[in-house]
Scaffold this motif. Structure first.
Motif, mmCIF file in Angstrom:
data_model
loop_
_atom_site.group_PDB
_atom_site.id
_atom_site.type_symbol
_atom_site.label_atom_id
_atom_site.label_comp_id
_atom_site.label_asym_id
_atom_site.label_seq_id
_atom_site.Cartn_x
_atom_site.Cartn_y
_atom_site.Cartn_z
ATOM 1 N N ARG A 193 0.833 -1.209 0.000
ATOM 2 C CA ARG A 193 0.000 0.000 0.000
ATOM 3 C C ARG A 193 0.871 1.265 0.000
ATOM 4 N NH1 ARG A 193 -5.270 1.131 2.301
ATOM 5 N NH2 ARG A 193 -5.224 -0.735 3.565
ATOM 6 N N LYS A 194 2.019 1.164 0.727
ATOM 7 C CA LYS A 194 2.931 2.313 0.784
ATOM 8 C C LYS A 194 3.467 2.627 -0.614
ATOM 9 C CE LYS A 194 4.875 1.335 5.302
ATOM 10 N NZ LYS A 194 6.063 0.668 5.823
ATOM 11 N N ALA A 195 3.800 1.568 -1.360
ATOM 12 C CA ALA A 195 4.324 1.780 -2.715
ATOM 13 C C ALA A 195 3.240 2.412 -3.593
ATOM 14 C CB ALA A 195 4.797 0.464 -3.302
ATOM 15 N N LEU A 196 2.006 1.940 -3.441
ATOM 16 C CA LEU A 196 0.899 2.519 -4.201
ATOM 17 C C LEU A 196 0.738 4.011 -3.911
ATOM 18 C CD1 LEU A 196 -1.702 -0.299 -3.940
ATOM 19 C CD2 LEU A 196 -1.412 1.101 -5.969
ATOM 20 N N LYS A 197 0.790 4.325 -2.634
ATOM 21 C CA LYS A 197 0.631 5.733 -2.213
ATOM 22 C C LYS A 197 1.755 6.589 -2.791
ATOM 23 C CE LYS A 197 -2.903 5.501 0.552
ATOM 24 N NZ LYS A 197 -4.112 5.896 -0.131
ATOM 25 N N MET A 198 2.969 6.012 -2.773
ATOM 26 C CA MET A 198 4.118 6.767 -3.283
ATOM 27 C C MET A 198 3.920 7.129 -4.756
ATOM 28 S SD MET A 198 8.072 5.611 -3.622
ATOM 29 C CE MET A 198 7.846 4.662 -5.131
#
Ligand SMILES: Nc1ncnc2c1ncn2[C@@H]1O[C@H](COP(=O)(O)OP(=O)(O)OP(=O)(O)O)[C@@H](O)[C@H]1O
Length: 303
Positions: A193-198
């Motif tokens: 999810r963090k990668a998506l947000k980034m």
């Protein structure tokens, strides 16, 4: 594992017609690189999920569709693509500025690991790493020596995680789309999810998730086991509103072939593992096709 008599390179050269790709739009405010029709970034929420292995095999699978493909290893923390493609030595630089990409298994490749001594640790601060990588991207003669040389797709293997280097790269590199590699555990801990947000933050469209090591294939009997349960990748993709491009097996052949420099897709293009990469690559290209095309300006080569 069965041995296949014809190498992938020979197969590719003999039978696959070239199919030039349409160039797709990059982030607002950035100009596409002249030598790259579509740059696809491969990222992950954390390290060790199989991002580089996935990037290399997807690059080969896309090339097998008839495209001209390159892979850039931007993983400053652990550049592993030279090993995975069996590359050694330094790339040529006839004028001391531009760099000739290396070739392996029918694709072009360049890595930060080819530009430094093999045993030297890469302890770079963010700005150094990002400027080295953008230079490597821009000064490599992707697609050949001619003025109008171009790759259809450049797959960029980003460093793992979502820190400053990754964020700056995602911001500076003109990307047509990003792919996020996760494992079932990664999905559970929500690192993906963090990668998506980034990517969202810097307006890079996420083409989808790839779930790696999703099922285990027994090397003795071929029995398939869902070690971490079924449907996790699909659920999480739906929750995030992005497609699940594919689920890849945890297969000893994938690891072994990566270690010896002939990725499974090149070594055994008809294996079940290669088939999973092929299906994932096709899904990825289909998602990219849904994206807006790059604007064509007079004199530009982005037709
Ligand atoms: N589907 C798979 N089946 C079996 N082994 C795999 C699979 N995917 C990756 N591996 C193995 O897992 C290890 C880590 O893979 P890889 O180096 O691709 O991960 P990574 O996410 O790029 O790591 P990092 O970026 O942290 O260096 C390697 O030994 C690789 O061969």
């Amino acid at each position: 594992m069965p041995r296949f008599p014809r190498t992938f390179e020979a197969r590719r050269m003999s039978s696959i017609p070239r199919r030039p790709a349409t160039a797709h739009a990059v982030q607002p405010g950035l100009k596409p690189l002249p030598r790259i029709r579509n740059l696809i970034a491969v990222g992950s929420g954390k390290g060790g999920v199989g991002k580089s292995t996935t990037a290399v095999n997807l690059a080969l699978a896309i090339a097998a569709e008839g495209a001209r493909v390159g892979v850039l290893d931007a993983d400053v923390y652990g550049p592993s693509i030279p090993t995975m493609l069996g590359l050694t030595g330094r790339p040529d630089s006839p004028d001391g500025k531009q760099i000739v990409p290396m070739r392996a298994h029918g694709i072009e490749a360049m890595s930060i690991g080819l530009m430094i001594e093999e045993d030297s640790p890469l302890i770079w601060r963010g700005p150094m790493a990002t400027s080295a990588l953008t230079q490597l991207l821009e000064q490599t003669l992707w697609g050949g020596a001619g003025e109008d040389a171009q790759l259809d797709y450049l797959i960029v293997d980003l460093p793992p995680g979502t820190g400053d280097i990754q964020l700056t790269l995602a911001q500076k590199i003109p990307v047509a789309g990003a792919v996020i590699v996760t494992t079932p555990q990664d999905v559970a801990t929500l690192d993906a999810r963090k990668a998506l947000k980034m990517f969202e933050k810097v307006h890079v469209p996420v083409l989808g998730l790839v779930e790696n090591m999703a099922v285990h294939v027994c090397s003795n009997c071929g029995h398939v086991e869902h070690l971490f349960g079924q449907g996790g990748g699909q659920r999480i993709a739906a929750q995030y509103g992005v497609p699940l491009l594919g689920s890849l097996p945890l297969d000893i052949g994938i690891r072994e072939q990566g270690d010896v420099g002939t990725p499974i897709f090149a070594f055994a293009p008809d294996s079940a593992a290669a088939e999973a990469y092929r299906a994932t690559a096709r899904a990825l290209l289909a998602e990219l096709e849904k994206r807006p095309r790059a604007q064509v300006s007079l004199g530009a080569q982005l037709l």
